[in-house]
Every structure is written in C-alpha cells, then in structure tokens.
Design an enzyme around this catalytic site. Structure first.
Site, short mmCIF file in Angstrom:
data_model
loop_
_atom_site.label_atom_id
_atom_site.label_comp_id
_atom_site.label_asym_id
_atom_site.label_seq_id
_atom_site.Cartn_x
_atom_site.Cartn_y
_atom_site.Cartn_z
N HIS A 70 0.84 -1.20 0.00
CA HIS A 70 0.00 0.00 0.00
C HIS A 70 0.88 1.26 0.00
CE1 HIS A 70 -2.86 2.96 1.91
NE2 HIS A 70 -3.59 2.50 0.91
N ASP B 112 -6.07 1.60 -2.26
CA ASP B 112 -6.80 1.33 -1.02
C ASP B 112 -7.59 0.03 -1.10
OD1 ASP B 112 -5.73 3.68 -0.07
OD2 ASP B 112 -7.62 4.78 -0.02
#
Length: 154
Positions: free
Chosen positions: A75, A119
């Site tokens: 991420h 996300d």
C-alpha cells in the site's frame, strides 16, 4: 484607497499566508477505513491495523513481519507510485461502493481511480491476511533498516 482598506487587505494576505503553512489533513483515511470495514465485513476494527508491524503506520522501514505487514508495504509503495504520477493520495477523495465483502471503486479522474485501487487492494489483502496480536510493536526498536543496523554494528 483608504488606509483602513489597506490594513484590511494586509490582514487578509497575512491570514492566507498563515493558512498556507498549515499541513493538509489526510482526507481519504476515512474512505480507506470504510473500504477496510467493507472488505473484512466488520470483523476487525480499522484501528487494529494502526502501528501493526513495520509498515502499517506512517512511513515504514525494515522487513515486513508477515503477510498483513506486506499488505501495508504494498500500500505504501502504491501511494508512492501515485505521487510519482502527480497525485496526492492522502488528499484524494474517490467514489466506491460496498457490496458485502467485495468493495468496488467507482468513477473518477485518473488520480481518484489510482488511489482507490491502492486502497481497495490493501483492504482486500487485510481481509485475507491473518492478524497476529504480537505484531502491534514499537517500530523504532523492531523495524530498523538493514543499512541502519549495519552502521550500528560497525
């Protein structure tokens, strides 16, 4: 122009300069939290992922401690790619829909879609990765980079 008007104009300019020095707040963290909750069907509160391992917090260093921590590193790397594309991932608000266990990104501009994809991938990764209570750790002690560790041993 009257002196009073000049003073008001000066005050407005000074106020704007002061406001520009305030750091922007990460607006999309609420959306990221909602994606996480959707993906894991509410089984684990989002705050459990804060300060987990070496990468599930602001920044990150060292070697990820497990699969969940690797999700966070991926991420972070994805946000880095977004920044290289000229996006501001912490400020990008995007559209998404929550179908139980299967959130989906909606329409938007290039940056919104890219950040939502970062996300979404992380949220789905969190949902499938085991959570180890022992990895809510002090990153300053446990997550030093190899370079830093080598410098300490020399």
């Amino acid at each position: 122009m009257y002196p009073a008007h000049l003073l008001v104009l000066l005050a407005v300019c000074v106020s704007l300069l002061g406001a520009s020095a305030i750091s922007p707040r990460p607006l999309n963290l609420i959306q990221f939290s909602q994606l996480i909750q959707c993906a894991n069907k509410g089984k684990r509160a989002t705050y459990h992922y804060m300060d987990y391992g070496c990468y599930c917090s602001k920044g990150g260093s060292g070697t990820p401690v497990d699969a969940l921590d690797r999700c966070c590193k991926t991420h972070d790397d994805c946000y880095g790619q977004a920044e290289k594309k000229g996006c501001f991932p912490l400020l990008s608000l995007y559209n998404f829909a929550c179908f139980p266990g299967a959130p989906q990104c909606g329409k938007g501009n290039t940056c919104q879609r890219f950040v939502c994809a970062c996300d979404l991938k992380a949220a789905l990764c969190f949902a499938k990765s085991p959570y180890n209570n022992n990895y809510n750790i002090d990153i300053k002690k446990k997550c030093q980079t190899l370079i830093y560790m080598r410098l300490q041993t020399q």
